[in-house]
Design a protein around this motif. Structure first.
Motif, mmCIF file in Angstrom:
data_model
loop_
_atom_site.group_PDB
_atom_site.id
_atom_site.type_symbol
_atom_site.label_atom_id
_atom_site.label_comp_id
_atom_site.label_asym_id
_atom_site.label_seq_id
_atom_site.Cartn_x
_atom_site.Cartn_y
_atom_site.Cartn_z
ATOM 1 N N GLU A 32 25.815 -22.393 28.629
ATOM 2 C CA GLU A 32 26.427 -23.049 27.480
ATOM 3 C C GLU A 32 26.702 -22.048 26.366
ATOM 4 O OE1 GLU A 32 25.930 -27.088 24.802
ATOM 5 O OE2 GLU A 32 24.171 -26.181 25.714
ATOM 6 N N GLY A 33 25.795 -21.073 26.185
ATOM 7 C CA GLY A 33 26.046 -20.049 25.178
ATOM 8 C C GLY A 33 27.290 -19.239 25.483
ATOM 9 N N ASN A 34 27.497 -18.937 26.758
ATOM 10 C CA ASN A 34 28.705 -18.205 27.147
ATOM 11 C C ASN A 34 29.964 -19.036 26.916
ATOM 12 O OD1 ASN A 34 27.130 -16.050 27.946
ATOM 13 N ND2 ASN A 34 27.017 -16.721 30.079
ATOM 14 N N LEU A 35 29.861 -20.352 27.144
ATOM 15 C CA LEU A 35 31.014 -21.217 26.886
ATOM 16 C C LEU A 35 31.323 -21.280 25.397
ATOM 17 C CD1 LEU A 35 30.534 -24.293 29.249
ATOM 18 C CD2 LEU A 35 32.232 -22.479 29.426
ATOM 19 N N SER A 36 30.282 -21.341 24.582
ATOM 20 C CA SER A 36 30.499 -21.411 23.140
ATOM 21 C C SER A 36 31.200 -20.163 22.632
ATOM 22 C CB SER A 36 29.165 -21.601 22.418
ATOM 23 O OG SER A 36 28.537 -22.795 22.825
ATOM 24 N N ASP A 93 36.691 -26.582 22.249
ATOM 25 C CA ASP A 93 37.524 -27.538 22.992
ATOM 26 C C ASP A 93 37.624 -27.187 24.469
ATOM 27 O OD1 ASP A 93 38.000 -28.875 20.591
ATOM 28 O OD2 ASP A 93 39.765 -27.640 20.155
ATOM 29 N N LEU A 94 36.518 -26.751 25.037
ATOM 30 C CA LEU A 94 36.476 -26.493 26.472
ATOM 31 C C LEU A 94 35.703 -27.634 27.122
ATOM 32 C CD1 LEU A 94 35.705 -22.652 26.502
ATOM 33 C CD2 LEU A 94 37.896 -23.771 26.906
ATOM 34 N N THR A 95 36.428 -28.609 27.622
ATOM 35 C CA THR A 95 35.794 -29.778 28.234
ATOM 36 C C THR A 95 35.924 -29.753 29.744
ATOM 37 O OG1 THR A 95 36.238 -31.110 26.267
ATOM 38 C CG2 THR A 95 35.748 -32.307 28.297
ATOM 39 N N THR A 96 37.121 -29.501 30.264
ATOM 40 C CA THR A 96 37.361 -29.522 31.704
ATOM 41 C C THR A 96 37.315 -28.092 32.241
ATOM 42 O OG1 THR A 96 39.753 -29.516 31.244
ATOM 43 C CG2 THR A 96 38.700 -31.639 31.630
ATOM 44 N N LYS A 104 31.026 -34.565 27.381
ATOM 45 C CA LYS A 104 31.100 -33.273 26.707
ATOM 46 C C LYS A 104 31.716 -32.225 27.637
ATOM 47 C CE LYS A 104 30.134 -30.029 23.670
ATOM 48 N NZ LYS A 104 30.869 -29.920 22.398
ATOM 49 N N TYR A 105 31.317 -32.289 28.906
ATOM 50 C CA TYR A 105 31.863 -31.346 29.893
ATOM 51 C C TYR A 105 32.207 -32.098 31.172
ATOM 52 C CZ TYR A 105 29.926 -27.680 26.907
ATOM 53 O OH TYR A 105 29.639 -26.869 25.839
ATOM 54 N N ILE A 106 33.337 -31.712 31.784
ATOM 55 C CA ILE A 106 33.747 -32.219 33.089
ATOM 56 C C ILE A 106 33.901 -31.013 34.002
ATOM 57 C CG2 ILE A 106 35.485 -33.489 34.387
ATOM 58 C CD1 ILE A 106 36.209 -34.945 31.803
ATOM 59 N N ILE A 107 33.024 -30.907 34.988
ATOM 60 C CA ILE A 107 33.008 -29.769 35.905
ATOM 61 C C ILE A 107 33.732 -30.159 37.192
ATOM 62 C CG2 ILE A 107 31.564 -28.100 37.101
ATOM 63 C CD1 ILE A 107 31.325 -27.964 34.077
#
Length: 302
Positions: free
Chosen positions: A109-113, A118-121, A227-230
């Motif tokens: 999650e830290g890397n995504l932040s 606005d990174l959901t999918t 929050k997230y769709i993988i």
């Protein structure tokens, strides 16, 4: 009905085919969520503007001679999709593997932040089949759910589904939803992690196929609830699906096998994703080999 009036659609008539899945779903959600007025409730009459001069035209935005208009009521979509499918557990051996990788999962999650907002999918792909994109997608979904975020994991690799090795396959899946025959809730399954839900691949009807427009339509309907769709997707060199879906999702993650995937193949896959309009967030290294004890590696990386 007067001759010039158009017939009004009734509740029993099907939705227009020109509507998208997301608009039809939100309309259905709003009508289900809206409370019916009770017998004691009164309906507010519209406020009529009073003009000082009968011949004077009162503009719609002229509030000097009108009473204050009530604020419009905003109908919000439902904030939770309720899974209708049975609860499915994750395989115990996979849970043990995830527990051993808890430290790495906490960093995801830290890397995504740091990659942006606005990174959901998030679409997981690889150069070739067997590089570990499925287990990487599962690890990412579980790790994000452990951070308290509501996460949805979808197997979109209809031709070669792999998540069914870790979750028991039960009921309709993503293929039936995207073909338009099954509501989202019926394909949605709760898991033994309270923040993680799952949709299996399913089976496409004969002659049907997944288009980028249909994929974008379904993701638009799902985004308000998670929050997230993988997405566990297809590999880049096994077909065209990964590159077709690249501009539809918020970001793609390329999974490579350490000491097996050649750098030329990884570079070519990266170029194909970029040329298709995709946002490549990074590369995930799978099956790393530790030539020193792992505890020393963890100590050095702190």
């Amino acid at each position: 009905m007067r001759g010039g009036d158009a017939p009004q659609p009734t509740a029993s008539e099907p939705a227009s085919s020109s509507q998208t899945y997301s608009s039809r779903y939100l309309q259905r959600s709003e009508s289900a969520a809206a409370p019916s007025p009770s017998a004691t409730e009164t309906v507010a009459e519209p406020v009529v503007a009073k003009a000082e001069d009968a011949g004077r035209h009162v503009a719609d935005n002229d509030l000097s001679n009108t009473e204050e208009a009530p604020a419009p009521v905003k109908t919000k979509p439902l904030r939770k999709l309720v899974p209708r499918g049975v609860q499915i557990p994750l395989a115990k051996n996979v849970k043990r593997q995830i527990a051993r990788s808890e430290r790495e999962l906490g960093m995801f999650e830290g890397n995504l932040s740091s990659a942006g907002k606005d990174l959901t999918t998030l679409y997981f792909t690889s150069c070739f089949d067997g590089d570990g994109k499925t287990i990487s997608a599962l690890y990412a979904a579980w790790g994000l759910a452990n951070q308290g975020e509501r996460v949805l994991l979808i197997d979109t690799n209809i031709t070669k589904p792999a998540l069914q090795r870790y979750f028991p396959d039960s009921g309709p899946g993503f293929a039936e939803v995207i073909a338009g025959g099954v509501p989202l809730e019926e394909a949605l399954h709760a898991t033994d992690h309270k923040e993680l839900e799952y949709i299996s691949a399913g089976t496409l009807p004969l002659g049907a196929h997944i288009t980028d427009t249909a994929m974008q339509d379904i993701l638009t309907a799902l985004k308000p609830y998670y929050k997230y769709i993988i997405l566990d997707g297809s590999s880049v060199f096994s077909g065209s699906e990964a590159t077709r879906m690249a501009p539809v999702v918020d970001g793609m993650i390329l999974v490579v096998t350490c000491e097996q995937t050649r750098w030329e193949a990884a570079q070519s896959a990266e170029e194909k994703i970029s040329n298709s309009g995709g946002n490549l967030l990074g590369i995930s290294m799978n099956r790393r080999k530790f030539y020193i004890p792992k505890r020393i590696y963890n100590w050095l990386s702190n």
